[in-house]
Enzyme design. Structure first.
Site, PDB file in Angstrom:
ATOM      1  N   ASP A   1       1.120  -1.325   0.088  1.00 17.16           N
ATOM      2  CA  ASP A   1      -0.417  -0.303   0.024  1.00 17.16           C
ATOM      3  C   ASP A   1       0.897   1.421  -0.172  1.00 17.16           C
ATOM      4  O   ASP A   1       2.318   0.973   0.098  1.00 17.16           O
ATOM      5  CB  ASP A   1      -1.133   0.375   1.448  1.00 17.16           C
ATOM      6  CG  ASP A   1      -1.901   1.398   1.653  1.00 17.16           C
ATOM      7  OD1 ASP A   1      -2.174   1.506   0.667  1.00 17.16           O
ATOM      8  OD2 ASP A   1      -1.527   1.269   2.392  1.00 17.16           O
TER       9      ASP A   1
ATOM     10  N   ASP B   1      -0.394   4.783   0.774  1.00 20.24           N
ATOM     11  CA  ASP B   1      -0.512   5.610   1.795  1.00 20.24           C
ATOM     12  C   ASP B   1      -0.715   5.737   3.320  1.00 20.24           C
ATOM     13  O   ASP B   1      -0.798   4.153   3.636  1.00 20.24           O
ATOM     14  CB  ASP B   1      -1.917   6.570   1.571  1.00 20.24           C
ATOM     15  CG  ASP B   1      -2.489   7.247   0.438  1.00 20.24           C
ATOM     16  OD1 ASP B   1      -1.313   7.544  -0.276  1.00 20.24           O
ATOM     17  OD2 ASP B   1      -3.090   7.369   0.290  1.00 20.24           O
TER      18      ASP B   1
END
Length: 409
Positions: free
Chosen positions: A195, A197
């Site tokens: 991922d 963020d």
């Protein structure tokens, strides 16, 4: 030397052949290992197994050898003790039969991360391993900073049983524990997908855009609810992006400059690439940022949502395929297929509820400083702010990382 270690050579003695376990203890110095085997060479013994550990300048050297040929065992004992005493070392020689006992079925690597790693937590982890029927065959340190990382080689219990037993214990003790099956697959080239963020970077990209649009507080509230799993991600995405309508496209370069990599991110990616891993990112954020990260970090794969820009302005809409919770898992499978790897040779890293499908689909799912719902569902969790600690879960030591860095400096 573990009492359950398997034979290391094809020339291991038969089960009924007498053997001697020679153990040397004391202050380490150059030449001890060579000196012991020079001493043993005079008795024509064969070496069955060796193990040596040095801790804070103290050596423990163990050699399993066949009984001496043509001379008495007593003569060997006297000679070894005399050699040890001349170096102010201690020696112990134990008679036995055959090689080490085979390790039990079900073999795993248990990696424990602590900051610090306390004696209480170590005792509890060891006790829980024993409670599952497992035997600790070997323990060694992977890293001493930025966290203490140690690895237990465990046999005698299935990996999933061990993982389940240790998950609750780890959370209660405030340490991170990863359990992986032993075997060649652990050393194989892999794919690592992250991922973006709050995982690869410290920021939420949409909040960086929102700060320029003057709606940061509203966007942050929706983002937090979505990451906790309280809102449908796609609906929350459209609601947040709509607040950016009218923002000048020149803000994209400003946001790229504001992105802060998570500590250890460069080290993680650089080390994985040196080892032949492929590395990718999937994000509920935007290609306007992930494409830049792909170029800067040398990533193999990158996929995210795309902000629509018309006449130099953000329209408040996204275009193309939406990368949501299901989309991240779908992209993991796609990247793995393109890399020619099975899913069990993939590692996924994420922090939010929309990462859960991806974490569960991967061979190893790592919840990185994640929300409680994610920590509970992932294979393992890392709760220290250093992304490169994931390397230790893969059995890579800090010394190996630093040695590779030195070659490029």
């Amino acid at each position: 030397m573990s009492a359950s270690q398997p034979p290391e050579t094809t020339g291991a003695p038969a089960a009924d052949v007498p053997t001697l376990l020679v153990k040397i203890f004391g202050k380490d110095r150059p030449g001890i290992t060579a000196g012991l085997f020079d001493t043993l060479a005079a008795f024509s013994v064969d070496v069955v197994d060796i193990e040596q550990v040095v801790t804070r300048g103290r050596i423990v050297l163990c050699a399993l050898v066949t009984e001496p040929a043509g001379v008495s065992e007593g003569e060997l004992r006297a000679t070894v003790h005399g050699w040890a005493e001349s170096l102010k070392l201690q020696a112990e020689i134990i008679s036995g039969i055959g090689d080490n006992l085979p390790r039990g079925l079900g073999r795993s690597h248990v990696t424990v991360l602590g900051n610090p790693l306390t004696s209480e937590s170590t005792a509890a982890i060891a006790a829980r391993i024993t409670g599952t029927g497992g035997n600790i065959d070997r323990i060694f340190r992977l890293a001493k900073y930025p966290v203490t990382a140690v690895e237990f080689a465990v046999s005698g219990t299935e990996t999933e049983t061990l993982r389940t037993a240790l998950a609750t214990q780890a959370a209660a003790l405030g340490v991170d524990v990863a359990v992986m099956a032993s075997g060649l697959g652990r050393r194989a080239q892999r794919l690592v997908v992250m991922d973006v963020d709050s995982t690869l970077i410290q920021d939420e990209v949409i909040e960086l855009f929102a700060a320029h649009a003057g709606c940061e507080e509203q966007v942050a509230e929706v983002t937090a609810a979505a990451m906790r799993g309280e809102l449908d991600f796609e609906q929350s995405l459209h609601a947040r992006v709509a607040l950016l309508a009218g923002l000048d496209a020149s803000v994209v370069e400003k946001v790229r400059g504001e992105v802060r990599l998570t500590p250890g991110a460069r080290t993680l990616i650089r080390t994985l690439k040196r080892l032949g891993y492929q590395v990718g990112v999937v994000s509920g954020g935007f290609t306007q940022v992930t494409d830049d990260l792909r170029e800067r970090l040398g990533l193999d794969f990158a996929q995210a949502n795309t902000l629509e820009i018309v006449d130099g302005k953000l329209t408040g809409r996204v275009i193309g395929e939406i990368v949501d919770r299901a989309g991240k898992a779908r992209l993991l499978r796609r990247f793995a297929a393109e890399a020619g790897l099975p899913l069990n040779q993939t590692v996924a890293i994420g922090d939010g509820a929309n990462d859960l499908d991806m974490l569960n689909a991967a061979g190893l799912g790592v919840a990185f400083n994640a929300k409680p719902v994610v920590r509970e569902a992932a294979h393992t969790a890392v709760n220290v702010p250093f992304l490169d600690t994931v390397l230790y879960l893969l059995g890579i030591t800090r010394e190996e990382v630093e040695a590779a860095d030195a070659l490029d400096s």
